[in-house]
Enzyme design. Structure first.
Site, PDB file in Angstrom:
ATOM      1  N   HIS A 167       0.871  -1.182   0.000  1.00  0.00           N
ATOM      2  CA  HIS A 167       0.000   0.000   0.000  1.00  0.00           C
ATOM      3  C   HIS A 167       0.906   1.230   0.000  1.00  0.00           C
ATOM      4  O   HIS A 167       1.965   1.224   0.637  1.00  0.00           O
ATOM      5  CB  HIS A 167      -0.852   0.071   1.283  1.00  0.00           C
ATOM      6  CG  HIS A 167      -2.133  -0.684   1.268  1.00  0.00           C
ATOM      7  ND1 HIS A 167      -2.614  -1.329   2.388  1.00  0.00           N
ATOM      8  CD2 HIS A 167      -3.065  -0.881   0.292  1.00  0.00           C
ATOM      9  CE1 HIS A 167      -3.785  -1.899   2.104  1.00  0.00           C
ATOM     10  NE2 HIS A 167      -4.077  -1.651   0.850  1.00  0.00           N
ATOM     11  N   CYS A 261      -2.220   2.815   9.142  1.00  0.00           N
ATOM     12  CA  CYS A 261      -3.257   1.843   8.740  1.00  0.00           C
ATOM     13  C   CYS A 261      -4.444   1.876   9.708  1.00  0.00           C
ATOM     14  O   CYS A 261      -5.576   1.623   9.311  1.00  0.00           O
ATOM     15  CB  CYS A 261      -2.696   0.433   8.719  1.00  0.00           C
ATOM     16  SG  CYS A 261      -1.344   0.174   7.593  1.00  0.00           S
TER      17      CYS A 261
END
Ligand code: ARG
Length: 270
Positions: A167, A261
């Protein structure tokens, strides 16, 4: 001189956190996970935010969704408009509607579920006028056009090439309106050149700090909350006038996630 601006975050308590499948190289379902410890570490992160004066809302964790703690993936919210995630993997797909409903019920009527695979702020990071957008592992490159149209902001597509940094928010962090820190090795040569052109003064993190998930950080413009083992990066940030605050999220790292996150920023203005 760095100035902090109070933020509004959404987090999800890791009540049902576990590693029972593997969708990134950090996840090993045979390794034990200490869920109570994960909860305690997450509570500490939340406390750090509250002590910094940020607002933290929480979304109810859903049983059977062990990765739901990674709230950043639920959506991208800019200027009150929310583009809700469409997850790549079946194991996480039901998180999208949960975040959708929370946003709808909490004052974000301008929301749309992404048509193409899009893992929210995992791959979309606003920096100043730009929206940096990762692809290569999770978000579909076609979602970049969709995000540009939805937010009316220029999207800068960046190609991720190392599966450990699957990511964008594992390889790059936005420190303020025009400063980023990133791990060059996570990006294709062309994307590295783009980053050098846009951010000549960027903080370049070492491979060791990237591996400690140091780039999975949040910043309010002055205070940077990051994994405590990224000590080299913390020194670099301090030299640049930021205030690094290290936290221990070792249990969540077993799922390939850390500070950023766990944190979805709800931007009503900007
Ligand atoms: N286990 C999760 C996954 O692989 C971790 C997500 C981390 N989130 C993030 N914003 N990078 O999808």
């Amino acid at each position: 001189m760095r100035t902090a601006r109070a933020r509004h975050y959404l987090m999800c308590r890791p009540t049902h956190f576990d590693v029972v499948y593997s969708i990134n190289p950090w996840m090993d379902p045979t390794k034990p996970v200490d869920t109570p410890l994960a909860i305690a570490q997450w509570e500490r992160l939340r406390e750090v935010y509250l002590n910094l004066g940020h607002t933290v809302d929480t979304i109810d964790p859903v049983p059977g969704l062990p990765d739901m703690v990674f709230a950043a993936n639920g959506a991208t919210v800019i200027a009150g408009r929310a583009l809700v995630a469409r997850f790549r993997d079946a194991e996480r797909r039901a998180e999208g509607p949960a975040y959708h409903d929370w946003l709808r019920d909490n004052g974000f009527p301008e929301l749309r579920t992404a048509a193409f695979t899009n893992e929210g702020e995992g791959d979309y990071l606003p920096v100043g006028d730009w929206l940096l957008a990762g692809t290569g592992f999770r978000s579909d490159p076609r979602s970049h056009d969709e995000a540009q149209e939805f937010f009316g902001r220029p999207v800068i597509g960046l190609q991720l090439v190392d599966p450990d940094y699957y990511h964008l928010d594992t390889a790059l962090t936005a420190l303020d309106e025009n400063t980023v820190a990133y791990h060059p090795g996570a990006f294709s040569p062309g994307s590295r050149a783009v980053l050098e052109r846009l951010f000549p003064d960027a903080v370049r993190a070492s491979a060791a700090d990237a591996a400690a998930f140091g780039l999975n950080a949040t910043s309010d413009g002055h205070n940077v909350v990051l994994p405590q083992n990224a000590t080299g990066l913390a020194d670099q940030l301090r030299d640049r006038g930021f205030n690094p605050i290290g936290v221990d999220l070792s249990e969540l790292l077993k799922a390939g996630g850390s500070v950023k996150c766990c944190t979805l920023e709800l931007r009503r203005a900007h």
